[in-house]
Design a protein around this motif. Structure first.
Motif, mmCIF file in Angstrom:
data_model
loop_
_atom_site.group_PDB
_atom_site.id
_atom_site.type_symbol
_atom_site.label_atom_id
_atom_site.label_comp_id
_atom_site.label_asym_id
_atom_site.label_seq_id
_atom_site.Cartn_x
_atom_site.Cartn_y
_atom_site.Cartn_z
ATOM 1 N N TRP A 34 0.697 -1.128 0.006
ATOM 2 C CA TRP A 34 -0.039 -0.078 0.003
ATOM 3 C C TRP A 34 0.665 1.357 -0.013
ATOM 4 N N LEU A 35 1.990 1.299 0.850
ATOM 5 C CA LEU A 35 3.094 2.283 0.662
ATOM 6 C C LEU A 35 3.468 2.639 -0.630
ATOM 7 N N ILE A 90 3.074 5.870 -5.635
ATOM 8 C CA ILE A 90 3.119 6.126 -7.053
ATOM 9 C C ILE A 90 1.627 7.129 -7.165
ATOM 10 N N CYS A 91 0.642 7.287 -6.649
ATOM 11 C CA CYS A 91 -0.598 7.720 -6.896
ATOM 12 C C CYS A 91 -0.446 9.219 -5.778
ATOM 13 N N GLY A 141 -1.771 13.383 -1.563
ATOM 14 C CA GLY A 141 -1.161 12.721 -0.668
ATOM 15 C C GLY A 141 -2.280 11.817 0.126
ATOM 16 N N LEU A 142 -3.367 12.073 -0.382
ATOM 17 C CA LEU A 142 -4.624 10.995 0.492
ATOM 18 C C LEU A 142 -4.503 9.494 0.180
ATOM 19 N N SER A 143 -3.552 9.197 -1.003
ATOM 20 C CA SER A 143 -3.500 7.888 -1.262
ATOM 21 C C SER A 143 -2.520 7.244 0.051
ATOM 22 N N LEU A 144 -1.766 8.017 0.769
ATOM 23 C CA LEU A 144 -1.202 7.403 2.044
ATOM 24 C C LEU A 144 -1.969 7.057 3.136
ATOM 25 N N LEU A 157 -3.876 1.394 8.261
ATOM 26 C CA LEU A 157 -3.218 0.182 8.451
ATOM 27 C C LEU A 157 -2.242 -0.319 9.530
ATOM 28 N N ASN A 158 -1.298 0.806 9.517
ATOM 29 C CA ASN A 158 -0.020 0.662 10.549
ATOM 30 C C ASN A 158 -0.713 1.066 11.856
ATOM 31 N N LYS A 159 -1.650 1.702 12.137
ATOM 32 C CA LYS A 159 -2.144 2.144 13.401
ATOM 33 C C LYS A 159 -2.751 0.719 13.988
ATOM 34 N N ARG A 160 -3.764 0.083 13.165
ATOM 35 C CA ARG A 160 -4.349 -0.971 13.489
ATOM 36 C C ARG A 160 -3.441 -2.125 13.687
#
Length: 173
Positions: A92-93, A98-99, A105-108, A114-117
């Motif tokens: 996902w990173l 890429i996007c 920057g919203l694609s991050l 997911l990292n927080k989860r």
């Protein structure tokens, strides 16, 4: 009865003040502080300071506190959570980078979520292990963010094993 002699028991570290410093106080005990044990990440993939696995080598500081099998089972449980989640974070990173220009920057955001989860899942696993085994043994595991030993600007998540002090019933509060 008024003239009864009272013999008091004297602690070996107590002393009688013979000079003008009668108000100096030397404690009769020193609290024992043991340095916590830090288990660092040992994997090859790190996403937002969270490594994909922790080292399973048994630290010598835990030699008489916990069995090797219990320690390795806890590390395997944490590594199982990270092995399942962190490679997806990396994918996902890459997609988010890429996007990034197109989405401002919203694609991050999915990677951050997911990292927080994943961190929350590891903390829940450590909390259940603490309640099940380690609090009875006087230990407390937790996931903390700490500066890297070789670079002060970079931070990483590590497992910290703290020694809980036993309550001393012989000294007043």
């Amino acid at each position: 009865m008024d003239e009864m002699d009272i013999i008091t028991e004297q602690h070996p570290l107590d002393f009688n003040a013979t000079n003008d410093d009668a108000y100096d106080f030397i404690p009769t005990y020193a609290p024992r502080t043991i340095e916590p044990i830090v288990v660092r990440g040992a994997g090859h993939v790190t996403v937002f300071a969270l490594n994909n696995k922790f080292d399973e080598e048994f630290p010598q500081g835990l030699a008489h506190k916990v069995s090797r099998e219990e320690y390795q089972e806890t590390i395997r449980r944490v590594n199982g959570i990270l092995k399942k989640n962190v490679p997806n974070h990396f994918k996902w990173l890459i997609f988010g980078c890429i996007c990034c220009c197109c989405t401002i920057g919203l694609s991050l955001c999915p990677v951050v979520y997911l990292n927080k989860r994943s961190k929350a899942a590891v903390k829940r696993a450590l909390s259940s292990e603490n309640a099940r085994i380690y609090h009875r043994l006087g230990l407390h595991w937790k996931l903390i963010q700490q500066k890297c030993s070789n670079n002060n600007a970079v931070q990483e998540y590590v497992l910290m094993i703290e020694f809980c002090s036993a309550l001393s019933l012989s000294y007043p509060d």
